[in-house]
Design a protein around this motif. Structure first.
Motif, PDB file in Angstrom:
ATOM      1  N   GLN A  69       0.769  -1.227  -0.015  1.00  0.00           N
ATOM      2  CA  GLN A  69      -0.072  -0.006   0.012  1.00  0.00           C
ATOM      3  C   GLN A  69       0.981   1.212  -0.044  1.00  0.00           C
ATOM      4  O   GLN A  69       0.465   2.244  -0.749  1.00  0.00           O
ATOM      5  N   GLU A  70       1.853   1.236   0.908  1.00  0.00           N
ATOM      6  CA  GLU A  70       2.688   2.315   1.125  1.00  0.00           C
ATOM      7  C   GLU A  70       3.674   2.579  -0.497  1.00  0.00           C
ATOM      8  O   GLU A  70       3.646   3.908  -0.875  1.00  0.00           O
ATOM      9  N   ILE A  71       3.990   1.472  -0.972  1.00  0.00           N
ATOM     10  CA  ILE A  71       4.853   1.589  -2.398  1.00  0.00           C
ATOM     11  C   ILE A  71       3.741   2.341  -3.441  1.00  0.00           C
ATOM     12  O   ILE A  71       4.135   3.208  -4.348  1.00  0.00           O
ATOM     13  N   GLN A  72       2.587   1.909  -3.310  1.00  0.00           N
ATOM     14  CA  GLN A  72       1.470   2.442  -4.447  1.00  0.00           C
ATOM     15  C   GLN A  72       1.319   4.145  -4.248  1.00  0.00           C
ATOM     16  O   GLN A  72       1.261   4.649  -5.078  1.00  0.00           O
ATOM     17  N   ALA A  73       1.473   4.177  -2.886  1.00  0.00           N
ATOM     18  CA  ALA A  73       0.977   5.636  -2.608  1.00  0.00           C
ATOM     19  C   ALA A  73       2.452   6.628  -2.850  1.00  0.00           C
ATOM     20  O   ALA A  73       2.263   7.687  -3.460  1.00  0.00           O
ATOM     21  N   PHE A  74       3.462   5.912  -2.571  1.00  0.00           N
ATOM     22  CA  PHE A  74       4.680   6.516  -2.869  1.00  0.00           C
ATOM     23  C   PHE A  74       4.793   6.873  -4.235  1.00  0.00           C
ATOM     24  O   PHE A  74       5.180   7.859  -4.609  1.00  0.00           O
ATOM     25  N   TYR A  75       4.456   5.933  -5.227  1.00  0.00           N
ATOM     26  CA  TYR A  75       4.657   6.008  -6.737  1.00  0.00           C
ATOM     27  C   TYR A  75       3.501   7.105  -7.317  1.00  0.00           C
ATOM     28  O   TYR A  75       3.735   7.887  -8.072  1.00  0.00           O
TER      29      TYR A  75
ATOM     30  N   ILE B  68       6.716  -6.643  -7.050  1.00  0.00           N
ATOM     31  CA  ILE B  68       6.308  -6.596  -8.286  1.00  0.00           C
ATOM     32  C   ILE B  68       5.154  -5.558  -8.447  1.00  0.00           C
ATOM     33  O   ILE B  68       4.211  -5.528  -7.850  1.00  0.00           O
ATOM     34  N   LEU B  69       5.713  -4.552  -9.283  1.00  0.00           N
ATOM     35  CA  LEU B  69       4.622  -3.342  -9.529  1.00  0.00           C
ATOM     36  C   LEU B  69       3.870  -3.724 -11.062  1.00  0.00           C
ATOM     37  O   LEU B  69       4.836  -3.765 -12.069  1.00  0.00           O
TER      38      LEU B  69
ATOM     39  N   CYS C 140       2.479   9.580  -5.390  1.00  0.00           N
ATOM     40  CA  CYS C 140       3.027  10.791  -5.063  1.00  0.00           C
ATOM     41  C   CYS C 140       4.226  11.276  -5.897  1.00  0.00           C
ATOM     42  O   CYS C 140       4.136  12.599  -6.198  1.00  0.00           O
ATOM     43  N   TYR C 141       5.201  10.405  -6.074  1.00  0.00           N
ATOM     44  CA  TYR C 141       6.565  10.892  -6.593  1.00  0.00           C
ATOM     45  C   TYR C 141       6.581  10.888  -8.109  1.00  0.00           C
ATOM     46  O   TYR C 141       7.095  11.722  -8.572  1.00  0.00           O
ATOM     47  N   LEU C 142       5.666  10.200  -8.710  1.00  0.00           N
ATOM     48  CA  LEU C 142       5.622   9.769 -10.092  1.00  0.00           C
ATOM     49  C   LEU C 142       4.284  10.533 -10.955  1.00  0.00           C
ATOM     50  O   LEU C 142       4.220  10.338 -12.077  1.00  0.00           O
ATOM     51  N   GLY C 143       3.354  10.554  -9.954  1.00  0.00           N
ATOM     52  CA  GLY C 143       2.247  11.146 -10.582  1.00  0.00           C
ATOM     53  C   GLY C 143       1.404  10.064 -11.268  1.00  0.00           C
ATOM     54  O   GLY C 143       0.469  10.104 -12.141  1.00  0.00           O
ATOM     55  N   HIS C 144       1.755   8.743 -10.716  1.00  0.00           N
ATOM     56  CA  HIS C 144       1.514   7.629 -11.578  1.00  0.00           C
ATOM     57  C   HIS C 144       1.309   6.247 -10.606  1.00  0.00           C
ATOM     58  O   HIS C 144       2.430   6.130  -9.888  1.00  0.00           O
ATOM     59  N   GLN C 145      -0.069   5.798 -10.191  1.00  0.00           N
ATOM     60  CA  GLN C 145      -0.065   4.685  -9.382  1.00  0.00           C
ATOM     61  C   GLN C 145      -0.121   3.376 -10.036  1.00  0.00           C
ATOM     62  O   GLN C 145      -0.918   3.007 -10.926  1.00  0.00           O
TER      63      GLN C 145
ATOM     64  N   THR D 105       5.063   5.233 -16.468  1.00  0.00           N
ATOM     65  CA  THR D 105       4.366   6.392 -16.560  1.00  0.00           C
ATOM     66  C   THR D 105       3.808   6.899 -18.042  1.00  0.00           C
ATOM     67  O   THR D 105       4.221   6.353 -18.880  1.00  0.00           O
ATOM     68  N   ASN D 106       2.871   7.875 -18.067  1.00  0.00           N
ATOM     69  CA  ASN D 106       2.478   8.276 -19.129  1.00  0.00           C
ATOM     70  C   ASN D 106       3.299   8.964 -20.156  1.00  0.00           C
ATOM     71  O   ASN D 106       3.383   8.618 -21.506  1.00  0.00           O
ATOM     72  N   ALA D 107       4.414   9.483 -19.528  1.00  0.00           N
ATOM     73  CA  ALA D 107       5.448  10.106 -20.480  1.00  0.00           C
ATOM     74  C   ALA D 107       6.178   8.822 -21.140  1.00  0.00           C
ATOM     75  O   ALA D 107       6.629   9.099 -22.292  1.00  0.00           O
ATOM     76  N   GLU D 108       6.352   7.810 -20.438  1.00  0.00           N
ATOM     77  CA  GLU D 108       7.172   6.621 -20.848  1.00  0.00           C
ATOM     78  C   GLU D 108       6.292   6.046 -22.277  1.00  0.00           C
ATOM     79  O   GLU D 108       6.908   5.681 -23.102  1.00  0.00           O
ATOM     80  N   LEU D 109       4.958   6.024 -21.831  1.00  0.00           N
ATOM     81  CA  LEU D 109       4.164   5.293 -22.755  1.00  0.00           C
ATOM     82  C   LEU D 109       4.057   6.098 -24.084  1.00  0.00           C
ATOM     83  O   LEU D 109       4.179   5.655 -25.202  1.00  0.00           O
TER      84      LEU D 109
END
Length: 129
Positions: A16-22, A45-46, A24-29, A51-55
Motif C-alpha cells: 500500500q505504501e509503495i503504491q502511494a509513494f509512486y 512486483i509493480l 506521490c512522486y511519479l504522479g502514476h499509481q 508512466t504516461n510520459a514513458e508510454l
C-alpha cells in the motif's frame, strides 16, 4: 491488537505504501503491488508501473529514450524509496535492485535489508531474528 505485525500485515503495508509513494512522486499509481518478504529480503512486483510520459515515448518508437527515462526515474526516487522501506520495516536497507520491462509495464524491485524485520508469528509468539 497491538505489537508486532504478522508477515502478511507487513507485506500489505509495504504494498500500500509503495503504491502511494509512486502516486506521490511519479504522479502514476501502479495498478497492483505484490510484496513478498523472505528472510532479510523483500521482493516487489509493480503492475502497470510505466508512466504516461514513458508510454508516449514508446508509442513514438523511442524505446531507448523511454528506457533512459525509466533508469533516471528509478535512480532519482531510490533514496526516498530506501527511506520509506526503512521506516516501515525498522531495518536498514543494504541494497535496492530495480528494473522495469517497458513492453509489459512491470517493475521488479528487490530490497536487501540489514536484518530480517521483526514480525509476529501466526500463533502470536514473536519470531526470533
Amino acid at each position: 491488537m497491538g505489537g508486532l505485525p504478522t508477515r502478511g500485515q507487513l507485506e500489505r503495508k509495504i504494498s500500500q505504501e509503495i503504491q502511494a509513494f509512486y502516486r506521490c512522486y511519479l504522479g502514476h499509481q501502479p495498478s497492483k503491488v505484490t510484496c513478498q518478504i523472505f528472510s532479510n529480503k523483500i521482493a516487489l512486483i509493480l503492475e502497470n508501473s510505466i508512466t504516461n510520459a514513458e508510454l508516449i515515448l514508446i508509442d513514438e518508437g523511442k524505446n531507448e529514450l523511454a528506457k533512459k527515462v525509466r533508469f533516471n526515474l528509478d535512480e532519482a526516487i531510490q533514496p526516498k524509496l530506501k527511506e520509506l522501506i526503512e521506516e516501515i520495516t525498522a531495518e536498514k536497507v543494504a541494497d535496492i535492485l530495480s528494473d522495469a520491462t517497458l513492453n509489459t509495464g512491470r517493475t521488479g524491485i528487490i530490497v536487501v535489508l540489514s536484518d530480517m524485520p521483526e514480525i509476529r508469528s501466526l500463533n502470536g509468539i514473536p519470531k526470533i531474528k
